[in-house]
Design a protein around this motif. Structure first.
Motif, PDB file in Angstrom:
ATOM      1  N   ALA A  20      40.025 -11.211  50.487  1.00 19.39           N
ATOM      2  CA  ALA A  20      40.737 -11.345  51.764  1.00 19.39           C
ATOM      3  C   ALA A  20      42.085 -10.623  51.699  1.00 19.39           C
ATOM      4  CB  ALA A  20      40.941 -12.818  52.100  1.00 19.39           C
ATOM      5  N   PHE A  21      42.769 -10.718  50.563  1.00 19.24           N
ATOM      6  CA  PHE A  21      44.044 -10.019  50.403  1.00 19.24           C
ATOM      7  C   PHE A  21      43.849  -8.509  50.453  1.00 19.24           C
ATOM      8  CE2 PHE A  21      46.978  -7.843  47.475  1.00 19.24           C
ATOM      9  CZ  PHE A  21      48.178  -8.085  48.130  1.00 19.24           C
ATOM     10  N   LEU A  22      42.845  -8.010  49.740  1.00 18.85           N
ATOM     11  CA  LEU A  22      42.596  -6.569  49.731  1.00 18.85           C
ATOM     12  C   LEU A  22      42.272  -6.058  51.136  1.00 18.85           C
ATOM     13  CD1 LEU A  22      40.449  -6.095  46.490  1.00 18.85           C
ATOM     14  CD2 LEU A  22      42.911  -5.733  46.787  1.00 18.85           C
ATOM     15  N   LYS A  23      41.445  -6.801  51.866  1.00 22.47           N
ATOM     16  CA  LYS A  23      41.080  -6.388  53.222  1.00 22.47           C
ATOM     17  C   LYS A  23      42.295  -6.408  54.139  1.00 22.47           C
ATOM     18  CE  LYS A  23      37.598  -7.168  56.800  1.00 22.47           C
ATOM     19  NZ  LYS A  23      36.401  -7.968  57.172  1.00 22.47           N
ATOM     20  N   TRP A  24      43.105  -7.443  54.029  1.00 21.43           N
ATOM     21  CA  TRP A  24      44.333  -7.542  54.843  1.00 21.43           C
ATOM     22  C   TRP A  24      45.272  -6.393  54.526  1.00 21.43           C
ATOM     23  CZ3 TRP A  24      49.209  -8.484  52.581  1.00 21.43           C
ATOM     24  CH2 TRP A  24      50.262  -8.678  53.501  1.00 21.43           C
ATOM     25  N   ARG A  25      45.432  -6.099  53.258  1.00 26.10           N
ATOM     26  CA  ARG A  25      46.368  -5.060  52.844  1.00 26.10           C
ATOM     27  C   ARG A  25      45.900  -3.670  53.274  1.00 26.10           C
ATOM     28  NH1 ARG A  25      47.528  -1.625  48.490  1.00 26.10           N
ATOM     29  NH2 ARG A  25      49.743  -1.613  47.885  1.00 26.10           N
ATOM     30  N   ALA A  53      50.066   0.926  43.007  1.00 28.24           N
ATOM     31  CA  ALA A  53      50.996   0.085  43.765  1.00 28.24           C
ATOM     32  C   ALA A  53      52.111  -0.425  42.854  1.00 28.24           C
ATOM     33  CB  ALA A  53      50.264  -1.102  44.388  1.00 28.24           C
ATOM     34  N   PRO A  54      53.370  -0.305  43.278  1.00 29.53           N
ATOM     35  CA  PRO A  54      54.475  -0.855  42.480  1.00 29.53           C
ATOM     36  C   PRO A  54      54.388  -2.381  42.420  1.00 29.53           C
ATOM     37  CG  PRO A  54      55.274   0.727  44.109  1.00 29.53           C
ATOM     38  CD  PRO A  54      53.857   0.414  44.469  1.00 29.53           C
ATOM     39  N   ARG A  55      54.731  -2.924  41.261  1.00 30.79           N
ATOM     40  CA  ARG A  55      54.656  -4.373  41.071  1.00 30.79           C
ATOM     41  C   ARG A  55      55.464  -5.120  42.133  1.00 30.79           C
ATOM     42  NH1 ARG A  55      54.347  -7.464  36.005  1.00 30.79           N
ATOM     43  NH2 ARG A  55      54.853  -5.527  34.891  1.00 30.79           N
ATOM     44  N   ALA A  56      56.701  -4.692  42.381  1.00 31.98           N
ATOM     45  CA  ALA A  56      57.566  -5.403  43.325  1.00 31.98           C
ATOM     46  C   ALA A  56      56.962  -5.413  44.720  1.00 31.98           C
ATOM     47  CB  ALA A  56      58.953  -4.777  43.353  1.00 31.98           C
ATOM     48  N   MET A  57      56.371  -4.286  45.130  1.00 32.24           N
ATOM     49  CA  MET A  57      55.752  -4.229  46.444  1.00 32.24           C
ATOM     50  C   MET A  57      54.533  -5.152  46.513  1.00 32.24           C
ATOM     51  SD  MET A  57      54.299  -0.918  48.557  1.00 32.24           S
ATOM     52  CE  MET A  57      52.857  -0.689  47.496  1.00 32.24           C
ATOM     53  N   LEU A  58      53.715  -5.130  45.464  1.00 36.56           N
ATOM     54  CA  LEU A  58      52.526  -5.972  45.440  1.00 36.56           C
ATOM     55  C   LEU A  58      52.903  -7.448  45.478  1.00 36.56           C
ATOM     56  CD1 LEU A  58      49.450  -6.126  45.212  1.00 36.56           C
ATOM     57  CD2 LEU A  58      49.701  -6.036  42.720  1.00 36.56           C
ATOM     58  N   GLU A  59      53.922  -7.828  44.735  1.00 28.11           N
ATOM     59  CA  GLU A  59      54.356  -9.224  44.740  1.00 28.11           C
ATOM     60  C   GLU A  59      54.883  -9.637  46.111  1.00 28.11           C
ATOM     61  OE1 GLU A  59      57.131  -9.373  41.531  1.00 28.11           O
ATOM     62  OE2 GLU A  59      55.570  -9.715  40.006  1.00 28.11           O
ATOM     63  N   ALA A  60      55.607  -8.744  46.774  1.00 24.76           N
ATOM     64  CA  ALA A  60      56.130  -9.050  48.108  1.00 24.76           C
ATOM     65  C   ALA A  60      54.985  -9.186  49.109  1.00 24.76           C
ATOM     66  CB  ALA A  60      57.096  -7.960  48.553  1.00 24.76           C
ATOM     67  N   GLU A  61      53.991  -8.301  48.997  1.00 26.83           N
ATOM     68  CA  GLU A  61      52.835  -8.384  49.901  1.00 26.83           C
ATOM     69  C   GLU A  61      52.048  -9.665  49.655  1.00 26.83           C
ATOM     70  OE1 GLU A  61      51.979  -3.590  50.449  1.00 26.83           O
ATOM     71  OE2 GLU A  61      50.966  -4.717  48.865  1.00 26.83           O
ATOM     72  N   ALA A  62      51.896 -10.039  48.393  1.00 32.61           N
ATOM     73  CA  ALA A  62      51.183 -11.276  48.072  1.00 32.61           C
ATOM     74  C   ALA A  62      51.910 -12.481  48.655  1.00 32.61           C
ATOM     75  CB  ALA A  62      51.035 -11.422  46.559  1.00 32.61           C
ATOM     76  N   GLU A  63      53.231 -12.451  48.629  1.00 30.60           N
ATOM     77  CA  GLU A  63      54.025 -13.538  49.201  1.00 30.60           C
ATOM     78  C   GLU A  63      53.819 -13.619  50.703  1.00 30.60           C
ATOM     79  OE1 GLU A  63      56.063 -16.738  48.278  1.00 30.60           O
ATOM     80  OE2 GLU A  63      56.209 -15.162  46.757  1.00 30.60           O
ATOM     81  N   THR A  64      53.848 -12.481  51.377  1.00 34.09           N
ATOM     82  CA  THR A  64      53.629 -12.451  52.825  1.00 34.09           C
ATOM     83  C   THR A  64      52.243 -12.969  53.179  1.00 34.09           C
ATOM     84  OG1 THR A  64      55.147 -10.587  53.109  1.00 34.09           O
ATOM     85  CG2 THR A  64      53.521 -10.940  54.852  1.00 34.09           C
ATOM     86  N   PHE A  65      51.247 -12.534  52.396  1.00 34.35           N
ATOM     87  CA  PHE A  65      49.867 -12.960  52.633  1.00 34.35           C
ATOM     88  C   PHE A  65      49.734 -14.470  52.490  1.00 34.35           C
ATOM     89  CE2 PHE A  65      45.516 -13.707  51.004  1.00 34.35           C
ATOM     90  CZ  PHE A  65      44.790 -13.204  52.078  1.00 34.35           C
ATOM     91  N   ALA A  66      50.343 -15.026  51.438  1.00 32.82           N
ATOM     92  CA  ALA A  66      50.272 -16.473  51.240  1.00 32.82           C
ATOM     93  C   ALA A  66      50.955 -17.221  52.374  1.00 32.82           C
ATOM     94  CB  ALA A  66      50.896 -16.849  49.896  1.00 32.82           C
ATOM     95  N   ASP A  67      52.083 -16.704  52.848  1.00 27.75           N
ATOM     96  CA  ASP A  67      52.778 -17.332  53.975  1.00 27.75           C
ATOM     97  C   ASP A  67      51.867 -17.404  55.201  1.00 27.75           C
ATOM     98  OD1 ASP A  67      55.085 -17.685  52.527  1.00 27.75           O
ATOM     99  OD2 ASP A  67      56.094 -15.912  53.318  1.00 27.75           O
ATOM    100  N   MET A  68      51.120 -16.328  55.427  1.00 23.77           N
ATOM    101  CA  MET A  68      50.250 -16.243  56.594  1.00 23.77           C
ATOM    102  C   MET A  68      49.011 -17.112  56.459  1.00 23.77           C
ATOM    103  SD  MET A  68      50.281 -12.107  57.222  1.00 23.77           S
ATOM    104  CE  MET A  68      48.808 -12.270  58.227  1.00 23.77           C
ATOM    105  N   MET A  69      48.463 -17.173  55.259  1.00 16.45           N
ATOM    106  CA  MET A  69      47.119 -17.711  55.083  1.00 16.45           C
ATOM    107  C   MET A  69      47.040 -19.110  54.485  1.00 16.45           C
ATOM    108  SD  MET A  69      45.173 -15.486  56.355  1.00 16.45           S
ATOM    109  CE  MET A  69      44.933 -13.754  56.709  1.00 16.45           C
TER     110      MET A  69
END
Length: 215
Positions: free
Chosen positions: A37-42, A83-99
Motif C-alpha cells: 500500500a505504501f509503494l502504491k501510494w508513493r 531514494a534518500p533515507r530522510a525522504m523515505l522516512e518522511a514519506e513513511a511518516e506522512t503515510f502512517a498519519d494518513m492511514m
C-alpha cells in the motif's frame, strides 16, 4: 523503546520477569499489507502499474520459486531504489498519519493495549521494512520493532538490498533471539500467515488469525 527503523537490532536488556509479547504487523495488527500500500501510494497509480510491468520477470520467477525475499527486493529496487533515507522516512511518516485509522484492527488494538496495561514488552516482528513500519510502531507505543532492514549506500540512499534475510518464518525467531537471547520465550504471539508459524511456536499462548475486526 528501541530505535525504530534502526539499521540493526540491539539485544534488549529486560528484567527476567518482564513479559515479552510479539505481534506480526501486516494482516494481524492491520487489515492489509502496509508495504504494498505504501509503494502504491508513493508511486501513484501510473507509476505503480508501470513498475509492476517492469517487475514482470521477477513476478514470473516468484511463481516458480515462491521466494518472497527475492520478489520483495526486486520491488524495493524498482519503487524505492535511490531514494534518500530522510525522504523515505518522511514519506513513511506522512503515510502512517494518513492511514493509521484506516489500517488498524480495533480488536488487535484492544489486545495490544491490554498487554501494555499488564506491563508487557510489546515487539512488532514483521517482514515489512522497519523504515516504513516505524511510524506505525511509534504511534502504537511499541517497545521494539524487528523487521526487514533496508541497506543504504554511502550517500544514504536505498540500494535495493537487505541487511540480513527477509524477516519471516525462521528469520523472525532468529531476530527475536538476537534481541532477547537464545532462550527467549514469548508470553504470547500473534500472527496470520505461515510466515508466523515459527514465532508462534516459541510462545506460551499463540494467537493465529484471532483478529478479524475492521475499522
Amino acid at each position: 523503546m528501541s530505535d525504530m527503523g534502526a539499521a540493526s537490532s540491539i539485544r534488549q536488556s529486560l528484567p527476567s520477569d518482564r513479559l515479552i509479547v510479539a505481534f506480526d504487523f501486516d494482516g494481524t495488527l492491520t487489515v492489509r499489507d502496509s508495504f504494498n500500500a505504501f509503494l502504491k501510494w508513493r508511486a501513484g497509480a501510473g507509476g505503480w502499474y508501470l513498475g509492476l510491468a517492469r517487475l514482470a520477470p521477477a513476478l514470473a520467477a516468484y511463481v516458480r520459486d515462491r521466494d518472497r525475499g527475492r520478489i520483495k527486493a526486486a520491488a524495493v529496487r524498482e519503487f524505492l531504489g535511490g531514494a534518500p533515507r530522510a525522504m523515505l522516512e518522511a514519506e513513511a511518516e506522512t503515510f502512517a498519519d494518513m492511514m493509521f485509522d484506516r489500517f488498524m484492527r480495533p480488536d488487535a488494538l484492544k489486545t495490544w493495549t491490554e498487554w501494555g496495561g499488564r506491563g508487557a514488552h510489546r515487539v512488532i516482528v514483521t517482514a515489512s521494512p522497519e523504515t516504513t513500519v516505524a511510524p506505525f510502531a511509534r504511534r502504537l507505543g511499541a517497545e521494539a520493532l524487528l523487521g526487514t532492514r533496508l541497506i543504504f549506500d554511502d550517500q544514504d540512499r536505498v540500494t535495493g538490498a537487505f541487511a540480513g534475510e527477509n524477516c519471516r518464518g525462521e528469520e523472525k525467531v532468529r531476530r527475536l533471539r538476537a534481541a532477547y537471547g537464545d532462550g527467549v520465550r514469548l508470553k504470547a504471539a500473534y500472527g496470520d500467515t505461515s510466515g508466523d508459524t515459527e514465532m508462534l511456536a516459541i510462545a506460551d499462548a499463540a494467537g493465529f488469525r484471532v483478529f478479524t475486526a475492521r475499522p
